[in-house]
Design a protein around this motif. Sequence first.
Motif, PDB file in Angstrom:
ATOM      1  N   THR A 113     -33.212  19.765  -6.777  1.00 30.85           N
ATOM      2  CA  THR A 113     -32.803  21.095  -6.337  1.00 30.85           C
ATOM      3  C   THR A 113     -33.911  21.785  -5.562  1.00 30.85           C
ATOM      4  O   THR A 113     -35.010  21.956  -6.069  1.00 30.85           O
TER       5      THR A 113
ATOM      6  N   THR B 210     -38.693  31.240  -5.428  1.00 31.44           N
ATOM      7  CA  THR B 210     -38.660  32.532  -6.117  1.00 31.44           C
ATOM      8  C   THR B 210     -37.803  33.521  -5.324  1.00 31.44           C
ATOM      9  O   THR B 210     -36.984  34.253  -5.882  1.00 31.44           O
TER      10      THR B 210
ATOM     11  N   ASP C  54     -41.175  26.302   4.227  1.00 29.57           N
ATOM     12  CA  ASP C  54     -41.120  24.848   4.044  1.00 29.57           C
ATOM     13  C   ASP C  54     -40.722  24.144   5.342  1.00 29.57           C
ATOM     14  O   ASP C  54     -40.030  24.719   6.182  1.00 29.57           O
TER      15      ASP C  54
ATOM     16  N   ARG D 247     -47.100  27.469  -7.239  1.00 27.05           N
ATOM     17  CA  ARG D 247     -47.515  27.938  -5.908  1.00 27.05           C
ATOM     18  C   ARG D 247     -48.838  28.662  -5.996  1.00 27.05           C
ATOM     19  O   ARG D 247     -48.970  29.603  -6.767  1.00 27.05           O
TER      20      ARG D 247
HETATM   21  C1  WTA Z   1     -41.234  23.892  -3.353  1.00 29.94           C
HETATM   22  C2  WTA Z   1     -39.532  27.204  -7.473  1.00 29.94           C
HETATM   23  C3  WTA Z   1     -39.393  19.954  -2.551  1.00 29.94           C
HETATM   24  C4  WTA Z   1     -41.068  24.407  -1.942  1.00 29.94           C
HETATM   25  C5  WTA Z   1     -38.023  27.124  -7.668  1.00 29.94           C
HETATM   26  C6  WTA Z   1     -40.695  25.857  -2.177  1.00 29.94           C
HETATM   27  C7  WTA Z   1     -39.563  22.045  -3.517  1.00 29.94           C
HETATM   28  C8  WTA Z   1     -41.532  26.215  -3.371  1.00 29.94           C
HETATM   29  C9  WTA Z   1     -38.380  21.821  -4.245  1.00 29.94           C
HETATM   30  C10 WTA Z   1     -40.964  27.349  -4.157  1.00 29.94           C
HETATM   31  C11 WTA Z   1     -37.723  20.552  -4.088  1.00 29.94           C
HETATM   32  C12 WTA Z   1     -39.117  23.806  -4.698  1.00 29.94           C
HETATM   33  N1  WTA Z   1     -38.264  19.661  -3.228  1.00 29.94           N
HETATM   34  N2  WTA Z   1     -40.052  21.116  -2.674  1.00 29.94           N
HETATM   35  N3  WTA Z   1     -36.630  20.229  -4.755  1.00 29.94           N
HETATM   36  N4  WTA Z   1     -38.137  22.927  -4.961  1.00 29.94           N
HETATM   37  N5  WTA Z   1     -39.996  23.269  -3.833  1.00 29.94           N
HETATM   38  O1  WTA Z   1     -41.176  29.971  -5.622  1.00 29.94           O
HETATM   39  O2  WTA Z   1     -42.284  24.298  -1.258  1.00 29.94           O
HETATM   40  O3  WTA Z   1     -42.197  28.614  -7.490  1.00 29.94           O
HETATM   41  O4  WTA Z   1     -40.972  26.686  -1.079  1.00 29.94           O
HETATM   42  O5  WTA Z   1     -39.828  28.348  -6.775  1.00 29.94           O
HETATM   43  O6  WTA Z   1     -41.558  25.017  -4.152  1.00 29.94           O
HETATM   44  O7  WTA Z   1     -41.703  27.562  -5.339  1.00 29.94           O
HETATM   45  P1  WTA Z   1     -41.283  28.685  -6.343  1.00 29.94           P
END
Ligand code: WTA
Length: 633
Positions: A397, A401, A485, A511
């Motif tokens: 998935t 955030t 991304d 992050r």
């Molecule tokens: C990365 C987490 C590859 C991505 C839900 C995004 C992913 C950041 C994936 C958000 C995935 C999240 N495959 N990369 N399935 N899911 N990311 O805000 O770089 O903690 O922009 O949210 O995690 O991180 P956050």
Amino acid sequence: MSAPDPHVSPRLTPADHRALSDEAKRDPQAYWRKVAQRLDWIEWPNKIHDATNGWFADGTLNASVNCLDRHLATRGDQTALIWQGEEADNIIRMTYRDLHERVCRMANVLREEGVKRGDRVAIHLPGVTEGIVAMLACARIGAMHVVLFGGFSAEAIADRLADSGAVVAITANVGRRGAKRIPFKATMDTALGLRPLSVRRLLVVSVTDDSVPMQTGRDAALEPLLEAAMPSCDAETMSANDPLFLLYTSGSTGKPKGIVHGTGGYLTWASYTQEMVFDHQPGDIFWCTADIGWITGHSYVVYGPLANGGTILLFEGMPSSPHPGRWWDVIENHKVTTFYTSPTAIRALMREGDDVPDARNLSTLRVLGTVGEPISHDAWTWFHDVIGKGRCALVDTWWQTETGGIMISPIPGAVKEKPAAATLPLPGIQPVLVDEKGAPIDGAAEGVLCIDGAWPGRALTIWQDDGLFQTTYLKPYPGHYFTGDGARRDEEGYFWITGRVDDVINVSGHRIGSAEIEDALATDHAIAESAAIGVPHDLKGQGIVVYVVPRDPSAAEMESRAVKAITAKVGRYAVPERVLVVPDLPKTRSGKNVRRLMRKIACGETEGFGDLSTLANPDIVPTLIEIAQRATS
Ligand code: WTA
């Protein structure tokens, strides 16, 4: 691949998925109107969405009522929450009725403390039930919760308390990790002592009987207050656009951003996605391993599954403690059907060998999921074959955030998986790839991932800095929401996330902004300049390498000073793999650091740097290569 197990009966087919996607595209207002019906509204929203008023603008509701009260008549005695402590026999089961009562008591405690609608309440807790209870209690009285990750340092906590203006904070005496104790209260005490803050009351959960100093007038033990509080509590009527919570995340600037999510849109999104992506069905035991301090914990430990009347599992401990099969035991013992975790955890568990999961009965599993970072082909295949025995759906998935919930993901039965691909957007979501100039690219291609159009889960703003929200997400590629991304789209339209295109480093799915680390290093006057770079890491996905330029070239112990500054300002989770003490950073003639070059050198590359003549100081390059090589040898 073997046939699906008989107990997998997904609710959607590929044709349904296409039909829903078409419907959402054809008439978004009608589609989202239908989706919004999954919630209990006090006043039904006649306005669905427009650019000025946002989502469901004239609707009113309460998120805690949607997660609790509305289930009481039909599933009051169903288990809402299974809490598994570190020790195998330490288990708490709470029905919807129990959880409702506990949340009401907590809400009354907060009201007693003078917490009003719109106030902020900080929650800094280990993996105990009170975290979830406190979140829902805030939602009940219209206060915004601000959950702070357990791994933040005191300074990071103080920064966030100051930015949010929290009036009450909730922490624990300690957290438990095997025989170790994590000093939650002591860290909060330090944070509150660093500078004048608006927190007037600190409520303390006793996780163990370890006693901690309490400050008279400010601190209070929570449990006696809960016991004395009334077991029922009227819920505030909230507007769909009233903020539900704010949650800090990292971006390109050093300052953490308080992402604000609204009540109606966010809850609709958390609930819609949890049901669709995890094929939520009655009787499911849903285990999302995320800490509630991150968005995954908000949307898929708490709001999504509870809004859908599910049973959630919360585990206090670590994956491999006290033995490498601990998580698999939890799945076997509690008959978990849906297991949502991070690629980092999978990589670590994979290293323990197949014997460990093979010795457990994991046959209740139906849907597996990953989130937070790109998953490698190997880790995906292992999760699918060894844990899922080839008969579970595996959803990779992608979301953030800021998006509130899942955006791109396989859907059991409806969207065929490909190993390590996030696959297709959920119905109603329109991803677009753009080139550097912001022009959309069609067909099979690689580009910057943006989202077009509106969806209910998108964050409202950044707390007290809407300008930053606009410049971060909406201005870089006008007309599109910029995700930060990169992604590739294949011939079938499947999306493969390639990683961040900005200066955000993703360590074990956490992050961390390069600038956040560089700002931390700047607090040490012995450091003239620094750069934090993300490099591939076998276990963590990415690790951090920092370049540090000392003010005095002969200064000693620069490595440990750098680590100390980062630990103090950010937290231990941001400690770098390597600190490279260097005489200078490579710069352009206009004085900009050349991060691309530093990244290559930190990754061990020694050539193929292209034309270095544009650098102001090309002579530094061989020195950096030598220092980097020495550090890894
Ligand atoms: C990365 C987490 C590859 C991505 C839900 C995004 C992913 C950041 C994936 C958000 C995935 C999240 N495959 N990369 N399935 N899911 N990311 O805000 O770089 O903690 O922009 O949210 O995690 O991180 P956050």
